[in-house]
Motif scaffolding. Structure first.
Motif, PDB file in Angstrom:
ATOM      1  N   SER A 456      46.185 111.448 -10.208  1.00  0.00           N
ATOM      2  CA  SER A 456      45.789 110.218 -10.909  1.00  0.00           C
ATOM      3  C   SER A 456      46.780 109.103 -10.617  1.00  0.00           C
ATOM      4  N   VAL A 457      46.249 107.898 -10.507  1.00  0.00           N
ATOM      5  CA  VAL A 457      47.064 106.689 -10.291  1.00  0.00           C
ATOM      6  C   VAL A 457      46.762 105.741 -11.442  1.00  0.00           C
ATOM      7  N   SER A 458      47.767 105.453 -12.260  1.00  0.00           N
ATOM      8  CA  SER A 458      47.576 104.572 -13.428  1.00  0.00           C
ATOM      9  C   SER A 458      48.115 103.180 -13.103  1.00  0.00           C
ATOM     10  N   LEU A 459      47.215 102.205 -13.058  1.00  0.00           N
ATOM     11  CA  LEU A 459      47.611 100.840 -12.724  1.00  0.00           C
ATOM     12  C   LEU A 459      48.097 100.102 -13.970  1.00  0.00           C
ATOM     13  N   PRO A 460      49.227  99.401 -13.879  1.00  0.00           N
ATOM     14  CA  PRO A 460      49.728  98.636 -15.032  1.00  0.00           C
ATOM     15  C   PRO A 460      48.884  97.386 -15.254  1.00  0.00           C
ATOM     16  N   ALA A 461      48.819  96.934 -16.503  1.00  0.00           N
ATOM     17  CA  ALA A 461      48.164  95.660 -16.805  1.00  0.00           C
ATOM     18  C   ALA A 461      48.997  94.520 -16.217  1.00  0.00           C
ATOM     19  N   LEU A 462      48.360  93.406 -15.935  1.00  0.00           N
ATOM     20  CA  LEU A 462      49.066  92.270 -15.327  1.00  0.00           C
ATOM     21  C   LEU A 462      50.228  91.803 -16.197  1.00  0.00           C
ATOM     22  N   ARG A 463      50.061  91.826 -17.512  1.00  0.00           N
ATOM     23  CA  ARG A 463      51.118  91.348 -18.416  1.00  0.00           C
ATOM     24  C   ARG A 463      52.377  92.205 -18.328  1.00  0.00           C
ATOM     25  N   GLU A 464      52.267  93.419 -17.749  1.00  0.00           N
ATOM     26  CA  GLU A 464      53.402  94.325 -17.621  1.00  0.00           C
ATOM     27  C   GLU A 464      54.087  94.198 -16.267  1.00  0.00           C
ATOM     28  N   ARG A 465      53.651  93.244 -15.448  1.00  0.00           N
ATOM     29  CA  ARG A 465      54.141  93.187 -14.062  1.00  0.00           C
ATOM     30  C   ARG A 465      55.121  92.056 -13.796  1.00  0.00           C
ATOM     31  N   GLY A 466      55.553  91.345 -14.838  1.00  0.00           N
ATOM     32  CA  GLY A 466      56.621  90.360 -14.695  1.00  0.00           C
ATOM     33  C   GLY A 466      56.329  89.290 -13.663  1.00  0.00           C
ATOM     34  N   ASP A 467      57.253  89.124 -12.703  1.00  0.00           N
ATOM     35  CA  ASP A 467      57.154  88.048 -11.718  1.00  0.00           C
ATOM     36  C   ASP A 467      55.999  88.215 -10.739  1.00  0.00           C
ATOM     37  N   ASP A 468      55.337  89.385 -10.764  1.00  0.00           N
ATOM     38  CA  ASP A 468      54.132  89.542  -9.933  1.00  0.00           C
ATOM     39  C   ASP A 468      53.085  88.494 -10.301  1.00  0.00           C
ATOM     40  N   ILE A 469      53.090  88.073 -11.566  1.00  0.00           N
ATOM     41  CA  ILE A 469      52.118  87.056 -12.007  1.00  0.00           C
ATOM     42  C   ILE A 469      52.296  85.789 -11.187  1.00  0.00           C
ATOM     43  N   HIS A 470      53.544  85.373 -10.973  1.00  0.00           N
ATOM     44  CA  HIS A 470      53.823  84.160 -10.192  1.00  0.00           C
ATOM     45  C   HIS A 470      53.442  84.364  -8.726  1.00  0.00           C
ATOM     46  N   GLU A 471      53.775  85.541  -8.178  1.00  0.00           N
ATOM     47  CA  GLU A 471      53.434  85.822  -6.777  1.00  0.00           C
ATOM     48  C   GLU A 471      51.919  85.773  -6.563  1.00  0.00           C
ATOM     49  N   GLY A 490      51.231  73.640  -5.902  1.00  0.00           N
ATOM     50  CA  GLY A 490      52.260  74.354  -6.645  1.00  0.00           C
ATOM     51  C   GLY A 490      52.015  74.250  -8.140  1.00  0.00           C
ATOM     52  N   PHE A 491      53.049  74.635  -8.910  1.00  0.00           N
ATOM     53  CA  PHE A 491      52.950  74.675 -10.363  1.00  0.00           C
ATOM     54  C   PHE A 491      54.145  73.957 -10.985  1.00  0.00           C
ATOM     55  N   THR A 492      53.936  73.350 -12.142  1.00  0.00           N
ATOM     56  CA  THR A 492      55.060  72.793 -12.882  1.00  0.00           C
ATOM     57  C   THR A 492      55.866  73.937 -13.489  1.00  0.00           C
ATOM     58  N   ASN A 493      57.116  73.638 -13.868  1.00  0.00           N
ATOM     59  CA  ASN A 493      57.956  74.661 -14.510  1.00  0.00           C
ATOM     60  C   ASN A 493      57.278  75.200 -15.772  1.00  0.00           C
ATOM     61  N   GLU A 494      56.701  74.283 -16.566  1.00  0.00           N
ATOM     62  CA  GLU A 494      56.047  74.696 -17.806  1.00  0.00           C
ATOM     63  C   GLU A 494      54.868  75.623 -17.524  1.00  0.00           C
ATOM     64  N   CYS A 495      54.155  75.366 -16.433  1.00  0.00           N
ATOM     65  CA  CYS A 495      53.002  76.196 -16.080  1.00  0.00           C
ATOM     66  C   CYS A 495      53.440  77.613 -15.705  1.00  0.00           C
ATOM     67  N   VAL A 496      54.532  77.716 -14.939  1.00  0.00           N
ATOM     68  CA  VAL A 496      55.041  79.038 -14.548  1.00  0.00           C
ATOM     69  C   VAL A 496      55.431  79.838 -15.785  1.00  0.00           C
ATOM     70  N   LEU A 497      56.150  79.191 -16.713  1.00  0.00           N
ATOM     71  CA  LEU A 497      56.563  79.881 -17.939  1.00  0.00           C
ATOM     72  C   LEU A 497      55.343  80.294 -18.769  1.00  0.00           C
ATOM     73  N   ALA A 498      54.332  79.417 -18.822  1.00  0.00           N
ATOM     74  CA  ALA A 498      53.124  79.740 -19.579  1.00  0.00           C
ATOM     75  C   ALA A 498      52.396  80.933 -18.958  1.00  0.00           C
ATOM     76  N   MET A 499      52.313  80.978 -17.633  1.00  0.00           N
ATOM     77  CA  MET A 499      51.652  82.100 -16.965  1.00  0.00           C
ATOM     78  C   MET A 499      52.386  83.413 -17.231  1.00  0.00           C
ATOM     79  N   LEU A 500      53.716  83.368 -17.170  1.00  0.00           N
ATOM     80  CA  LEU A 500      54.496  84.580 -17.370  1.00  0.00           C
ATOM     81  C   LEU A 500      54.406  85.077 -18.812  1.00  0.00           C
ATOM     82  N   GLY A 501      54.182  84.165 -19.752  1.00  0.00           N
ATOM     83  CA  GLY A 501      54.126  84.557 -21.153  1.00  0.00           C
ATOM     84  C   GLY A 501      52.742  84.868 -21.672  1.00  0.00           C
TER      85      GLY A 501
END
Length: 591
Positions: A456-471, A490-501
């Motif tokens: 079995s291969v268990s895939l993590p949810a996106l919210r658990e993948r940290g900086d992968d969201i930005h990539e 590109g993205f504003t600084n605020e947008c990057v933080l919002a995506m990661l959170g």
């Protein structure tokens, strides 16, 4: 007779005011004897009183501050030569009469500055390489303002990158030669900043970047294009204090408007140091085939895929909707010996039950109404290759029995045909359901589960993948910007933080859909949180530690119970707890 020498470091202006009255008022309002236009100065901030040849100071503003020789006071007796700090203004009490006013000088002749601006504008029209434009820009503004060095710094994907520099040695050719604190304010306030003596400045003097770099004179203006902050134009001189004037700042702002066009063009053409080529190379290094990610959970998944792919083990891929289960199945196929053979996919939950058997195994002509000719099923279509059964948890129980027989015997029978047909396939299945729970509820066969779940291969949810969201966001942005000819880069600084959170309940699929819509709908070069339909202040839900610990205990006890076939006494012994603890948690599970 005495007078006050009043210096305004922001405007680089100095005036000398004679003290002819026994009581002299200082404040922001126009009715004061000494008017100090600063929001930090009270309406009537302080009074200066003369008794004979002696002067004393009294603070009048309830919330205000005044410093004498660097010490904060409410009242103080003054001597000639004492320095007062009120708001941003520096006042010195001196003996005698003020010197005759001298017309201010300095700064380049306006005609010379205009000629250079016209020359640069012509260069901007004919030159296509951003590096040459930035070099010409910095050469001109450094010469006009008598700065020692200059930098063009751009924002890409929420990060600062050095686009060009002037009069900086190669050994220090990096963004660390500028003050982060000053740039932070310029980007945040979207307003220019001029600092005459950074080390002595009340606001910036204690900033680490200022102290470490031993800065003196600094000017920094934002590069703004259609309301987007693209970066900053930064000039400095570490040897001379009080070098830059208000006239220099106004001149630099004019040049900054021209520089903004060059920066915007460079971003649109992807010709800055962080280009799409670099992005593709970075994604290649942090990817496994078409799966993007460099977080620890994804690296673990990649290692498992590389180990399992060359085998014929049946793989069960688990994960929430939108986590990329089919991508894992395709990567298992691509890295296997079957890579040149078919990869066939079927969603078991999207096909009606009465048609699913025919789709899987095929049918013979006349087997049922509408069967006008023989048809091969997905199993035969995938012969020698890989069959991906998505949403396997939705498969009806009667078909589960037939699927188990196929997996055991490697033969299929078409609907309406009694002859067995051998198939050589590898099966990869996927579900977002808890199949153990489905087994307990009688909706899924346990023997089929073990046949499908050799690995079995268990895939993590996106919210658990940290900086992968930005990539992933950068990848989708580049993909759809090219596809739809969008100016988004590109993205504003605020947008990057919002995506990661953000919680991302729909995982990677939701992120891709949001980026696609934002690229099409937005006219900005840098996307913000509103473009993605998320709020900058949004954050994923967080449990307190006690609740999180309790949830973990409940899940872990359930796992050990399943290992022991729900033998409660053995589970208690394995976990080293009283059996009553196990019974208590079982009751919670049943609630």
């Amino acid at each position: 007779m005495a007078f006050l020498r009043v210096h305004d470091p922001l405007r680089h202006s100095t005036q000398e005011i004679p003290l002819r009255k026994p009581l002299v008022s200082l404040g922001r309002s126009a009715g004061n004897d000494v008017v100090l236009e600063d929001v930090a100065v009270g309406s009537t901030h302080a009074n200066l009183m003369r008794r004979g040849d002696r002067y004393s100071l009294s603070l009048m503003s309830k919330d205000g501050e005044v410093y004498v020789n660097g010490r904060q006071v409410l009242k103080a007796d003054l001597a000639y030569g004492d320095r007062l700090l009120v708001g941003r203004f520096e006042l010195t009490l001196l003996e005698g009469e003020p010197a005759p006013a001298v017309a201010p000088g300095g700064g380049p002749p306006p005609v010379d500055a205009l000629a250079k601006l016209v020359e640069f504008s012509a260069t901007l029209m004919r030159e296509e390489q951003p590096e040459k434009l930035f070099k010409k820009l910095l050469e001109s503004v450094v010469e006009l303002t008598r700065a020692e060095k200059g930098f063009v710094i751009v924002l890409r994907d929420g990060e600062r990158q050095l686009a060009a520099s002037h009069n900086v040695g190669k050994e220090t050719l990096d963004i660390s030669r500028v003050s982060d604190t000053i740039i932070d304010q310029v980007i945040s306030d979207r307003r220019a900043v001029i600092v005459s003596d950074a080390m002595a400045d009340r606001k910036f003097g204690r900033a680490r970047s200022v102290v470490d770099l031993k800065l003196s004179s600094v000017m920094c203006v934002p590069l703004i294009f259609r309301n987007d902050v693209l970066g900053v134009l930064y000039l400095g001189n570490d040897a001379i204090t009080g070098l830059f004037t208000e006239q220099d700042l106004e001149l630099l702002q004019v040049w900054a408007s021209q520089a903004s066009l060059a920066v915007h063009a460079a971003l649109m053409l992807n010709e800055l140091k962080s280009s799409n080529r670099n992005l593709r190379e970075q994604l290649r290094r942090s990817s496994q085939g078409d799966i993007i990610g460099s977080s620890p959970p994804m690296k673990k998944i990649f290692r498992m895929i590389r180990k399992v792919a060359p085998t014929d083990l049946t793989v069960l891929v688990l994960g929430e909707t939108g986590t990329g289960k089919e991508l894992v199945a395709r990567e298992l196929h691509r890295l296997s010996d079957r890579a040149k053979q078919p990869f066939v996919s079927i969603n078991c939950g999207a096909i009606p039950e009465n048609l699913l058997e025919s789709e899987l195994f095929g049918h013979k002509k006349g087997a049922f109404t509408g069967a006008v000719q023989d048809k091969i099923g997905r199993f035969e279509a995938a012969n020698k290759g890989t069959l991906f059964l998505d949403e396997i948890g939705e498969m009806p129980m009667p078909l589960q029995v037939k699927l188990l027989r196929v997996l055991q015997e490697r033969v299929i029978e078409r609907v309406g045909d009694l002859s067995a047909r051998p198939v050589d396939i590898r099966v990869v299945s996927a579900t977002n359901k808890e199949l153990e729970e489905e087994i307990r509820e009688g909706r899924f066969r346990e023997d089929l589960y073990y046949r499908l779940n050799e690995v079995s291969v268990s895939l993590p949810a996106l919210r658990e993948r940290g900086d992968d969201i930005h990539e992933l966001a950068r990848f989708f942005l580049a993909k759809y910007a090219d596809q739809y000819g969008s100016r988004a880069r590109g993205f504003t600084n605020e947008c990057v933080l919002a995506m990661l959170g953000y919680y991302w309940p729909g995982n990677v699929r939701q992120l891709e859909n949001r980026l696609k819509k934002a690229v099409i709908m937005s006219d900005r070069a840098l996307l913000n949180a509103d473009d993605l339909g998320i709020q900058a202040g949004d954050k994923r839900s967080v449990q307190d530690l006690d609740h999180a610990t309790e949830d973990f205990k409940r899940r872990y006890i359930r796992e050990v119970l399943e290992l022991n076939n729900w033998n409660k006494a053995q589970t208690a012994r394995d976990l080293g707890v009283d059996p009553r603890t196990i019974f208590r948690y079982i009751e919670k599970m049943e609630d």
